[in-house]
Design an enzyme around this catalytic site. Sequence first.
Site, short mmCIF file in Angstrom:
data_model
loop_
_atom_site.label_atom_id
_atom_site.label_comp_id
_atom_site.label_asym_id
_atom_site.label_seq_id
_atom_site.Cartn_x
_atom_site.Cartn_y
_atom_site.Cartn_z
CG ASP A 1 -0.77 7.55 -1.89
OD1 ASP A 1 -0.95 6.70 -2.79
OD2 ASP A 1 0.22 7.54 -1.13
CB SER B 1 4.52 1.83 -1.29
OG SER B 1 3.32 1.35 -1.86
CG HIS C 1 2.61 5.83 -3.87
ND1 HIS C 1 1.80 5.72 -2.76
CD2 HIS C 1 3.22 4.62 -4.03
CE1 HIS C 1 1.90 4.48 -2.27
NE2 HIS C 1 2.76 3.80 -3.02
#
Length: 453
Positions: free
Chosen positions: A278, A174, A364
Amino acid sequence: MAKARTGHWLSILAFSLILLKTEGFYVGITYVDSAVAKGAVCLDGSPPAYHMDKGFGAGINNWLVHIEGGGWCNNASTCLARRDNRLGSSKQMVKQIAFSGILSNKQKFNPDFYNWNKIKVRYCDGASFTGDVEAVDPKTNLHYRGARVFLAVIEDLMAKGMKNAANAVLSGCSAGGLTAILHCDKFRALLPVSTKVKCFADAGYFINAKDVSGAAHIEGFYSEVVATHVATYSLILGSAKNLPPSCTSSLRPGLCFFPQNMAQQIKTPLFIINAAYDSWQIKNILAPGVADPHGTWHYCKLDIKDCSSSQLEAMQEKVQFDPWSSLRKLRIRPADFRVQFLSAIKGLIGSPSKGMFINSCYAHCQTEMQETWLRDDSPVLGKTVSLLPTPPSSPFSRPFHLRLQLSWVGQTIAKAVGDWYYDRSPFQKIDCAYPCDSTCHNRVFDPHEHPEL
């Protein structure tokens, strides 16, 4: 009802603990106290921190530095909201965290990196380790020093043996994945010339896409992040410190937070792991709360199976195409998110120094969790058909009557990344459109825990 719900969550917790015992392990925290004197501190002024599992055997001189994720703060108010929790203070970080997936120490679950020195760097600056503002506001006591933190942590690791590294990887998830992209060349420069260095970015390829209302929400947000954390830059040249100069020499600093504007110029080999759908980007770039005041997207963002046909259409172009040859021919509408994502990575396609694993999952971060990194049911790409003999239905069946069954064989993320790092084979694969991939582990979010930008 309450008792039943409590029992359900207790069952999940017990199952999770069993999985952790078999697939993961806990690693204690290390504080870089020496960094404080250098001004390399978290938002609240506390020292940086990381968790380290020492390498062994043949991996003793190999180092994997993995950066934690956690979003960004774009002004004093949002940074204050982080200052007193784990995303802004090492004082609030738990003393032990679980290592699994790419951080696993078991060969079965992490065959190429299990015996490496594995470090997870805690994220506490709110700007993907790019901030470097000398002044501290006495009213807020906020320190924007992420770039100094990154350097201090690397220096601490060098003193502990990374200066002798034969192999080294900078990776992250991330906001940490974005860190791995932004600092990839810098990481390479800090290590000996003899060290083999590559970078992995998991769910860090955030794209500059308009939201469902047509507004450039994420572009404005990133510009505010840079303006808050990176005080010294030329408005004419856009030369922000600690952002790739190949980008800031021609674009505004805020635009250089988007990998699509600078990843192509990164010289160090880089592998991108990302879902084309995502889940963080769908929730916060395509359909943030500010663009969806009536909550039309609420249940869709929690579970992609609850998306309407029009919402799925906003996530993807219905026309099937070959991404290797047709990206430049597409007429992209503002809300065709998957098409915009594929267009944003087109500059990396075909580059011998770049790898990619782009699947069609609603996910994600897929390298930190064992279930998506490497397990029997993990997501795969690059499927090929193999024929497997089916056992005879009875002892009296004749051999030439054996039936054949089809088996789809593909590469897991762990296999693709490992082969690419060790130069066993290149890997650049893009999945077909949702819902074609049955190997996905699509995220389903708790309706009571749905953070927005």
